[in-house]
Design an enzyme around this catalytic site. Structure first.
Site, short mmCIF file in Angstrom:
data_model
loop_
_atom_site.label_atom_id
_atom_site.label_comp_id
_atom_site.label_asym_id
_atom_site.label_seq_id
_atom_site.Cartn_x
_atom_site.Cartn_y
_atom_site.Cartn_z
CG ASP A 13 -0.51 -5.26 4.71
OD1 ASP A 13 -0.54 -4.28 5.45
OD2 ASP A 13 -0.92 -5.22 3.53
CG ASP A 55 -4.83 -5.47 2.65
OD1 ASP A 55 -4.83 -4.32 2.19
OD2 ASP A 55 -5.09 -6.48 1.95
CG HIS A 57 -9.47 -5.17 1.72
ND1 HIS A 57 -8.93 -3.98 1.32
CD2 HIS A 57 -8.56 -6.13 1.35
CE1 HIS A 57 -7.76 -4.19 0.73
NE2 HIS A 57 -7.50 -5.49 0.75
CG HIS A 74 -7.19 -10.34 0.87
ND1 HIS A 74 -7.64 -10.15 -0.42
CD2 HIS A 74 -6.50 -9.22 1.18
CE1 HIS A 74 -7.23 -8.99 -0.86
NE2 HIS A 74 -6.53 -8.39 0.08
CE LYS A 99 -1.50 -2.11 3.09
NZ LYS A 99 -2.22 -2.99 2.15
CB CYS A 138 1.96 -4.38 1.31
SG CYS A 138 1.82 -3.11 2.57
C1 VGL Z 1 -1.59 -7.15 -0.42
C2 VGL Z 1 -2.48 -8.50 -2.05
C3 VGL Z 1 -3.74 -8.01 -1.77
C4 VGL Z 1 -0.40 -6.68 0.33
C5 VGL Z 1 -2.84 -6.65 -0.14
O1 VGL Z 1 -0.60 -5.95 1.33
O2 VGL Z 1 0.74 -7.03 -0.04
N1 VGL Z 1 -1.42 -8.07 -1.39
N2 VGL Z 1 -3.90 -7.08 -0.82
ZN ZN Z 2 -5.74 -6.50 0.03
#
Ligand code: VGL
Ligand code: ZN
Length: 193
Positions: A13, A55, A57, A74, A99, A138
């Site tokens: 990420d 990440d 979404h 995010h 993901k 993550c």
């Molecule tokens: C993550 C917060 C929200 C991460 C993903 O990949 O670490 N942290 N979404």
């Molecule tokens: Zn996230």
């Protein structure tokens, strides 16, 4: 440390929203991005594999405050914030793993709901090296899964950064990873041999 062609680097990420200026910025995220470029090149040069998780979404994702979750929106699919930070240079042939794509389900681990384990098995990967963002989400959950799946797991401690929603979360995450048998190493050490 001598790298082998059964080693894999998993970059977690390293996206704009987790770097300074992003909506869920992690302090030092941009330095992590810069640091991992040479390491990624070295894995490729030694015949190893490089993976980069994203990440990724949908706008109606359950983890967003707007939908009752804990985080500001995010890494929305296709947005600038979801792009890989420009300081991270990915070698040709890097596999991208998306993901957190299910609106109803959060996914902190790169293994959760993805083909990552299958891909690693198919290529007979034995050791996985982890770096990226964020240490306490993550990186932590990917390391725990990697150990559950019996990969020899190495954490690049000089190429991670934590959200620290509560002070100390980053250090606590490192301890949890160590406790399940993750080996602590650094990019320096990987690049030295
Ligand atoms: C993550 C917060 C929200 C991460 C993903 O990949 O670490 N942290 N979404
Ligand atoms: Zn996230």
């Amino acid at each position: 440390m001598k790298l082998k062609d059964t080693d894999a680097l998993i970059l977690l990420d390293v996206q704009n929203d987790f770097c300074p200026g992003g909506s869920l910025a992690v302090q030092g995220g941009d330095q992590v991005a810069a640091k991992l470029s040479d390491t990624a090149a070295r894995f490729k040069a030694r015949g190893g594999r490089v993976y980069a998780t994203l990440d990724w979404h949908p706008q109606n994702h359950v983890s967003f405050k707007t939908n009752g979750g804990p985080w500001p929106p995010h890494c929305v699919q296709g947005d600038k914030g979801a792009q890989i930070h420009s300081a991270l240079r990915l070698p040709i042939g890097t596999s991208i793993i998306r993901k957190g794509t299910n609106p109803q389900e959060d996914a902190y681990s790169g293994f959760q709901g993805t083909t990552l384990e299958d891909q690693l098995r198919r290529l007979d990967v034995k050791r996985v090296f982890l770096g990226g963002l964020a240490t306490d989400y993550c990186v932590l959950n990917t390391a725990l899964d990697a150990r559950t799946f019996h990969f020899d797991t190495y954490l690049l401690t000089d190429a991670i950064a934590a959200v620290e929603a509560n002070p100390g979360d980053g250090e606590a995450a490192i301890k949890k990873m160590k406790d399940v048998g993750t080996t602590l190493t650094t990019c320096e050490e990987v690049l030295s041999a």
